[in-house]
Scaffold this motif. Structure first.
Motif, PDB file in Angstrom:
ATOM      1  N   GLU A   1       0.827  -1.205   0.000  1.00  0.00           N
ATOM      2  CA  GLU A   1       0.000   0.000   0.000  1.00  0.00           C
ATOM      3  C   GLU A   1       0.865   1.260   0.000  1.00  0.00           C
ATOM      4  O   GLU A   1       0.643   2.185  -0.794  1.00  0.00           O
ATOM      5  CB  GLU A   1      -0.923   0.009   1.230  1.00  0.00           C
ATOM      6  N   TYR A   2       1.848   1.306   0.899  1.00  0.00           N
ATOM      7  CA  TYR A   2       2.711   2.490   0.959  1.00  0.00           C
ATOM      8  C   TYR A   2       3.563   2.582  -0.296  1.00  0.00           C
ATOM      9  O   TYR A   2       3.809   3.665  -0.822  1.00  0.00           O
ATOM     10  CB  TYR A   2       3.587   2.446   2.218  1.00  0.00           C
TER      11      TYR A   2
ATOM     12  N   LEU B   1       2.809   1.664  -3.284  1.00  0.00           N
ATOM     13  CA  LEU B   1       2.031   2.164  -4.419  1.00  0.00           C
ATOM     14  C   LEU B   1       2.168   3.691  -4.472  1.00  0.00           C
ATOM     15  O   LEU B   1       2.401   4.275  -5.535  1.00  0.00           O
ATOM     16  CB  LEU B   1       0.564   1.786  -4.260  1.00  0.00           C
ATOM     17  N   ALA B   2       2.043   4.315  -3.306  1.00  0.00           N
ATOM     18  CA  ALA B   2       2.139   5.775  -3.231  1.00  0.00           C
ATOM     19  C   ALA B   2       3.578   6.257  -3.433  1.00  0.00           C
ATOM     20  O   ALA B   2       3.812   7.279  -4.089  1.00  0.00           O
ATOM     21  CB  ALA B   2       1.607   6.253  -1.880  1.00  0.00           C
ATOM     22  N   LEU B   3       4.535   5.540  -2.891  1.00  0.00           N
ATOM     23  CA  LEU B   3       5.940   5.939  -3.018  1.00  0.00           C
ATOM     24  C   LEU B   3       6.403   5.811  -4.468  1.00  0.00           C
ATOM     25  O   LEU B   3       7.108   6.679  -4.993  1.00  0.00           O
ATOM     26  CB  LEU B   3       6.808   5.080  -2.095  1.00  0.00           C
TER      27      LEU B   3
ATOM     28  N   ASP C   1       4.550   6.093  -7.017  1.00  0.00           N
ATOM     29  CA  ASP C   1       3.895   7.186  -7.749  1.00  0.00           C
ATOM     30  C   ASP C   1       4.686   8.480  -7.572  1.00  0.00           C
ATOM     31  O   ASP C   1       4.900   9.243  -8.516  1.00  0.00           O
ATOM     32  CB  ASP C   1       2.465   7.358  -7.247  1.00  0.00           C
ATOM     33  N   ARG C   2       5.115   8.710  -6.347  1.00  0.00           N
ATOM     34  CA  ARG C   2       5.885   9.915  -6.031  1.00  0.00           C
ATOM     35  C   ARG C   2       7.203   9.928  -6.805  1.00  0.00           C
ATOM     36  O   ARG C   2       7.618  10.965  -7.330  1.00  0.00           O
ATOM     37  CB  ARG C   2       6.135   9.948  -4.529  1.00  0.00           C
TER      38      ARG C   2
END
Lengths: 266, 467
Positions: A207-208, A210-212, A214-215
């Motif tokens: 989950e984390y 996925l965001a990292l 993206d960043r």
């Protein structure tokens, strides 16, 4: 005085003269016999005018210069001739006409005409030029690399530290080279677009990550745009840790996976 | 001086240890569990062939329920009643037949007795089962439960009858039975990550999605009618090229999909125009979703939307990565979530409107995957505390006090805990070998049971029984 009045005057004079002679003859019987009248002048004879000379009104070749293999057209117009011919194998011709000729080399055509009034001739020349030699056969061309191949072979990944999305010095270098490459490719290929992928190593939560991921993709994309790559040709996608390029639990493999990667767009 | 220090630190450690254990004890009520005696049932006629399966299932269901403690069989008296009319009060201190005090007194010392018998009737497996409070004075006042259970005359029927009977017994003590509840999870056994479902005991594993790409992060609505998850849609260009391997499939940006669990069909959900949209949790009304998305710009933030994706409400406004929001199921007024705003991923809480943010974990290591207990007071989560990055263990925490307890201890990588509707069991994923599998356990870390074996299985969510 007009010719007719002259004629009238001449006739009148002749008549007057004749009358005088008659009167004289009648009036003078005892005299010596009168001399005989002069014979009348001979009547004017009409002689046929002399024969006109044959005339070549025109004799042309069009075009006057041709390339070997092409043709030219001879045109002529003749008056007052009974024998008309053109050399170079053409032979007798009519007084008006045209003829297509295919000379292999520059040739002069002579039109000769003859008639009761004389003879004449005229010549035209058709120049034949040789065509320029064909250019030498082109060397076999090396197949041009497609935009996809160029990208896959030359684009470099940008790498990140664990849990971070900051652009490191080495990532900055890689992205600068990528910007140059992309600007080149996009200039040559107006339909091509690129996806900036963000990836993470396997250690964090999905989950984390996925965001990292993206960043990371966004940070790399933003730098490329800053360096002049057109923004509308770039898209981002985060794969989190779903698409690792290696799976060993080592620092080396983990670093390889913490990356932004350029792939062909759709 | 040194000795005093040593003694004090030992005492402190012991106190912390005991204090920590209090949390699981609070949840599982270890100290207060009622004691129940469960003698074997006997079966007449054809029921004899399958009575063993019935007894094993009944024992196992009661044992793992976490609601009762079973009195050891070695202490049971020889005379076992098969029905209430078997009970005979003793006369002048002499036994006349089975009696309640046989069970409540030593050596059994039970509070309750489950008893009955089985027979084959009309081609069916028939069980008559009772539950008595053996501390009562006479059989009629002792009876709590007396019911007939039916099943097919085979092992499956015997199992079903036992599960139903155990369920009724468990309801006497807690009110929530796990029979009929479902677990949704992610499996890659088809070659692609898809959503699957199974019963609470791992039986009947069925594929639910067929997207053929990457589908993950399932979450089920509290009313059990909807499931939301995140999918990377396959782009049309890749569908035309089946010969390419997984790595060259062309995928679209991750998006939220919502399906009905009643029909199985996809429902309309309008994703935000963003590079990333992920589903996280349904609100208690089952009509709103908590999501995390890059809709607001460069960083994943937390939002709430309607069931169809409309009425977007932004909740967090950090310049950091905010993910995994989970709403308190009892109050609907607070959210726990994961944020990297402090540098590393940690667990935070905030009000539903985004105010009053506070960090729950102490900043060490990486923390994630928070999950609320149905009681609205405790959460389970994962943490690498004490271990290298990537080595997660499952913890539970009392949100008000921030006291926590570690449930797994370094055995593989343990992730995505989810509470059962009974608030006493957890399902989670763990890599204890070369593959990741799904396990259940009691909230005190005991009774670990493996549910899956094929492929890699992860991200389980426990949902109430189908309506």
């Amino acid at each position: 005085m007009s010719e007719s009045s002259n004629l009238h005057a001449t006739r009148g004079s002749a008549l007057a003269l004749t009358l005088m002679l008659v009167v004289f003859a009648v009036g003078c019987h005892k005299k010596a016999p009168a001399p005989p009248p002069p014979p009348p002048p001979p009547p004017p004879t009409t002689t046929a005018p002399p024969a006109a000379a044959p005339v070549i009104n025109s004799f042309t070749a069009e075009p006057a210069t041709i390339e070997r293999g092409q043709s030219a057209t001879l045109r002529w117009s003749i008056s007052n001739a009974t024998d008309m011919s053109i050399d170079q194998g053409i032979g007798a011709v009519q007084s008006q006409g045209e003829r297509q000729v295919f000379p292999n080399a520059s040739s002069t055509y002579t039109l000769s005409v003859r008639g009761p009034g004389g003879m004449d001739s005229r010549s035209v020349t058709v120049s034949v030029t040789t065509p320029p030699p064909p250019p030498p056969a082109a060397p076999p061309s090396t197949p041009k690399l497609s935009s996809t191949d160029l990208l896959n072979q030359q684009a470099q990944d940008a790498y990140f530290d664990f849990d971070k999305s900051d652009i490191r010095a080495d990532a900055n270098e890689a992205l600068m080279k990528d910007a140059t490459l992309l600007k080149q490719i996009f200039a040559q290929d107006p339909s091509f677009s690129v996806v900036v992928e963000g990836h993470c190593d396997e250690r964090g939560s999905a989950e984390y990550n996925l965001a990292l991921g993206d960043r990371r993709a966004t940070a790399a994309r933003d730098l490329l745009v800053q360096l002049g790559v057109p923004a509308d040709r770039l898209k981002t996608i985060s794969y989190g840790k779903e698409r690792p390029q290696c799976t060993e639990a080592t620092e080396e493999c983990w670093q390889k996976n913490r990356r932004a990667h350029l792939s062909p767009g759709q | 001086m040194k000795r005093i220090l040593l003694f004090s630190s030992l005492a402190l450690t012991a106190a912390v240890f005991v204090w920590a254990q209090q949390i699981s004890k609070e949840i599982t009520k270890t100290g207060e569990k009622p004691v129940i005696a469960v003698p074997d049932f006997r079966g007449s006629g054809d029921a004899q062939n399958i009575i063993g399966v019935f007894n094993d299932t009944l024992y196992r269901e009661l044992d793992t329920s976490g609601q009762v403690r079973i009195a050891p069989r070695t202490s049971y008296p020889l005379q076992v009643p098969q029905q209430p009319s078997d009970f005979r009060p003793p006369l002048n201190g002499q036994s006349q037949g089975p009696w309640l005090s046989d069970w409540s007194g030593p050596p059994v010392n039970a509070n309750y007795l489950a008893f009955g018998y089985a027979a084959a009737q009309n081609g069916q497996f028939v069980v008559l089962g009772w539950l008595d409070d053996v501390r009562q004075a006479n059989p009629s006042s002792a009876q709590l439960l007396g019911k007939t259970y039916l099943g097919t005359l085979d092992e499956a029927g015997a199992r079903k009858a036992a599960e139903d009977y155990a369920c009724d017994i468990v309801k006497q003590f807690n009110g929530t039975c796990l029979v009929g509840t479902k677990i949704y999870f992610v499996s890659d056994r088809t070659g692609h990550k898809e959503i699957w479902s199974m019963n609470y005991d791992g039986s009947e594993q069925k594929q639910f999605t067929h997207y053929g790409s990457i589908t993950t992060f399932p979450t089920v609505s509290p009313d059990g009618t909807k499931i939301a998850f995140t999918t990377y849609p396959l782009l049309a260009s890749s569908r035309a090229l089946p010969q390419f391997g997984k790595q060259t499939e062309n995928l679209g940006q991750p998006q939220i999909y919502v399906h009905s669990l009643e029909t199985g069909r996809k429902l309309v959900y309008y994703n935000q125009h963003a590079s990333m949209n992920a589903a996280s949790d349904f609100m208690p009304d089952s009509r709103h979703l908590l999501i995390y998305s890059t809709a607001g710009g460069g960083y994943s933030q937390i939002y709430e939307t309607d069931l169809d994706g409309g009425d977007l409400k932004r909740i967090t406004h950090s310049g950091a990565l905010d993910v995994e929001p989970k709403v308190n199921p009892k109050t609907g007024r607070e959210i726990v979530f994961v944020s990297g705003r402090g540098g590393t991923p940690q667990i935070y809480r905030m009000n539903i409107d985004g105010t009053d943010v506070a960090r729950l974990t102490d900043g060490e290591g990486d923390a994630g995957n928070p999950a609320w207990n149905p009681d609205g007071q405790h959460i389970a989560f994962v943490w690498t505390r004490g271990f290298e990055p990537g080595n997660y263990n499952i913890f539970i925490m009392d949100v008000a006090s921030r006291n926590y307890e570690q449930l797994t201890h370094g055995a593989g990588r343990n992730e995505n805990p989810s509470w059962a509707p009974d608030g006493v069991h957890l399902v989670f994923a763990s890599k204890r070998g070369r593959t990741t599998q799904i396990y259940t356990m009691l909230a005190d870390g005991t009774h670990v049971q493996q549910l899956t074996t094929q492929g890699n299985n992860e991200k389980p969510v426990w949902s109430k029984a189908a309506q």
